[in-house]
Design a protein around this motif. Structure first.
Motif, PDB file in Angstrom:
ATOM      1  N   ARG A 197      53.008 -19.097 -66.709  1.00  0.00           N
ATOM      2  CA  ARG A 197      54.043 -18.434 -67.499  1.00  0.00           C
ATOM      3  C   ARG A 197      53.811 -16.942 -67.501  1.00  0.00           C
ATOM      4  O   ARG A 197      52.681 -16.482 -67.560  1.00  0.00           O
ATOM      5  CB  ARG A 197      54.017 -18.921 -68.946  1.00  0.00           C
ATOM      6  CG  ARG A 197      54.557 -20.296 -69.130  1.00  0.00           C
ATOM      7  CD  ARG A 197      54.774 -20.541 -70.593  1.00  0.00           C
ATOM      8  NE  ARG A 197      53.603 -21.261 -71.112  1.00  0.00           N
ATOM      9  CZ  ARG A 197      53.461 -21.613 -72.358  1.00  0.00           C
ATOM     10  NH1 ARG A 197      54.362 -21.302 -73.240  1.00  0.00           N
ATOM     11  NH2 ARG A 197      52.395 -22.277 -72.746  1.00  0.00           N
ATOM     12  N   GLN A 198      54.898 -16.199 -67.468  1.00  0.00           N
ATOM     13  CA  GLN A 198      54.802 -14.757 -67.597  1.00  0.00           C
ATOM     14  C   GLN A 198      54.966 -14.383 -69.061  1.00  0.00           C
ATOM     15  O   GLN A 198      55.782 -14.967 -69.761  1.00  0.00           O
ATOM     16  CB  GLN A 198      55.887 -14.057 -66.787  1.00  0.00           C
ATOM     17  CG  GLN A 198      55.677 -14.136 -65.302  1.00  0.00           C
ATOM     18  CD  GLN A 198      56.712 -13.310 -64.560  1.00  0.00           C
ATOM     19  OE1 GLN A 198      57.812 -13.104 -65.030  1.00  0.00           O
ATOM     20  NE2 GLN A 198      56.340 -12.830 -63.387  1.00  0.00           N
ATOM     21  N   ILE A 199      54.160 -13.422 -69.488  1.00  0.00           N
ATOM     22  CA  ILE A 199      54.299 -12.921 -70.851  1.00  0.00           C
ATOM     23  C   ILE A 199      54.400 -11.403 -70.795  1.00  0.00           C
ATOM     24  O   ILE A 199      54.078 -10.784 -69.779  1.00  0.00           O
ATOM     25  CB  ILE A 199      53.129 -13.351 -71.762  1.00  0.00           C
ATOM     26  CG1 ILE A 199      51.791 -12.866 -71.218  1.00  0.00           C
ATOM     27  CG2 ILE A 199      53.126 -14.843 -71.981  1.00  0.00           C
ATOM     28  CD1 ILE A 199      50.615 -13.164 -72.135  1.00  0.00           C
ATOM     29  N   GLN A 200      54.858 -10.828 -71.880  1.00  0.00           N
ATOM     30  CA  GLN A 200      54.886  -9.382 -71.995  1.00  0.00           C
ATOM     31  C   GLN A 200      54.561  -9.014 -73.431  1.00  0.00           C
ATOM     32  O   GLN A 200      54.544  -9.877 -74.312  1.00  0.00           O
ATOM     33  CB  GLN A 200      56.218  -8.793 -71.536  1.00  0.00           C
ATOM     34  CG  GLN A 200      57.419  -9.256 -72.275  1.00  0.00           C
ATOM     35  CD  GLN A 200      58.712  -8.828 -71.595  1.00  0.00           C
ATOM     36  OE1 GLN A 200      59.673  -9.525 -71.725  1.00  0.00           O
ATOM     37  NE2 GLN A 200      58.770  -7.726 -70.901  1.00  0.00           N
ATOM     38  N   ASN A 227      57.253 -14.302 -75.167  1.00  0.00           N
ATOM     39  CA  ASN A 227      57.209 -15.438 -74.246  1.00  0.00           C
ATOM     40  C   ASN A 227      58.602 -16.050 -74.253  1.00  0.00           C
ATOM     41  O   ASN A 227      58.962 -16.748 -75.186  1.00  0.00           O
ATOM     42  CB  ASN A 227      56.162 -16.446 -74.701  1.00  0.00           C
ATOM     43  CG  ASN A 227      56.070 -17.625 -73.770  1.00  0.00           C
ATOM     44  OD1 ASN A 227      56.474 -17.538 -72.622  1.00  0.00           O
ATOM     45  ND2 ASN A 227      55.542 -18.725 -74.257  1.00  0.00           N
ATOM     46  N   TYR A 280      51.289 -12.302 -65.502  1.00  0.00           N
ATOM     47  CA  TYR A 280      50.676 -13.624 -65.634  1.00  0.00           C
ATOM     48  C   TYR A 280      49.283 -13.432 -66.243  1.00  0.00           C
ATOM     49  O   TYR A 280      48.537 -12.567 -65.819  1.00  0.00           O
ATOM     50  CB  TYR A 280      50.535 -14.310 -64.275  1.00  0.00           C
ATOM     51  CG  TYR A 280      51.846 -14.761 -63.695  1.00  0.00           C
ATOM     52  CD1 TYR A 280      52.447 -15.938 -64.143  1.00  0.00           C
ATOM     53  CD2 TYR A 280      52.483 -14.028 -62.706  1.00  0.00           C
ATOM     54  CE1 TYR A 280      53.663 -16.357 -63.620  1.00  0.00           C
ATOM     55  CE2 TYR A 280      53.690 -14.442 -62.174  1.00  0.00           C
ATOM     56  CZ  TYR A 280      54.276 -15.617 -62.635  1.00  0.00           C
ATOM     57  OH  TYR A 280      55.478 -16.017 -62.116  1.00  0.00           O
ATOM     58  N   ASP A 292      55.779  -4.542 -68.928  1.00  0.00           N
ATOM     59  CA  ASP A 292      56.224  -5.396 -67.829  1.00  0.00           C
ATOM     60  C   ASP A 292      55.737  -6.813 -68.083  1.00  0.00           C
ATOM     61  O   ASP A 292      54.798  -7.035 -68.846  1.00  0.00           O
ATOM     62  CB  ASP A 292      55.649  -4.908 -66.488  1.00  0.00           C
ATOM     63  CG  ASP A 292      56.235  -3.576 -66.055  1.00  0.00           C
ATOM     64  OD1 ASP A 292      57.387  -3.279 -66.437  1.00  0.00           O
ATOM     65  OD2 ASP A 292      55.539  -2.835 -65.348  1.00  0.00           O
ATOM     66  N   GLN A 293      56.339  -7.780 -67.389  1.00  0.00           N
ATOM     67  CA  GLN A 293      55.875  -9.161 -67.484  1.00  0.00           C
ATOM     68  C   GLN A 293      54.678  -9.345 -66.556  1.00  0.00           C
ATOM     69  O   GLN A 293      54.673  -8.835 -65.438  1.00  0.00           O
ATOM     70  CB  GLN A 293      56.971 -10.139 -67.085  1.00  0.00           C
ATOM     71  CG  GLN A 293      58.111 -10.177 -68.062  1.00  0.00           C
ATOM     72  CD  GLN A 293      59.127 -11.256 -67.703  1.00  0.00           C
ATOM     73  OE1 GLN A 293      59.086 -11.833 -66.633  1.00  0.00           O
ATOM     74  NE2 GLN A 293      60.027 -11.512 -68.616  1.00  0.00           N
TER      75      GLN A 293
END
Length: 113
Positions: free
Chosen positions: A78-81, A49, A99, A96-97
């Protein structure tokens, strides 16, 4: 050995009952990461994050493992990976990122390597 990660986000449906409850009566939905490790290597699984790397747990080789994603990482837009780091290996793979919303179930597939 190089691993490629694939992510499939699956939204889980929560109850659509006729009776509604107030938000204070309902527990926060659990957000789950299912790791489908098709590789022989055991993997440490991390959530990324921003620049923060948080260990979620370990996924044993050739098994499916369910890990809980902490609610602090799925609130807001927020985008997470995810990172799969082979235990005893030298090269981690990064997804990849995406949501993720509270209550979602996300599947991370680690193909055989």
């Amino acid at each position: 050995m190089r691993y490629v990660l694939a992510i499939v986000a699956t939204l889980t449906l929560t109850g659509c009952g006729a009776m509604r409850q107030s938000r204070t009566d309902v527990a926060a939905p659990r957000t789950v990461l299912e790791v489908d490790n098709r590789s022989f290597s055991d993997m440490d699984i991390y959530l990324m994050n921003g620049g923060q790397r948080v260990r979620l747990g370990m996924a044993t080789g050739n098994t499916k493992t369910k890990l809980i994603i902490p609610s602090t990482f799925v609130s807001g837009a927020r985008q997470i990976q995810f990172v799969a780091d082979p235990i005893g290996g030298t090269r981690a793979s990064v997804s990849d990122q995406i949501y993720v919303d509270p209550g979602d179930e996300v599947t991370l597939i680690i193909p055989p390597g």
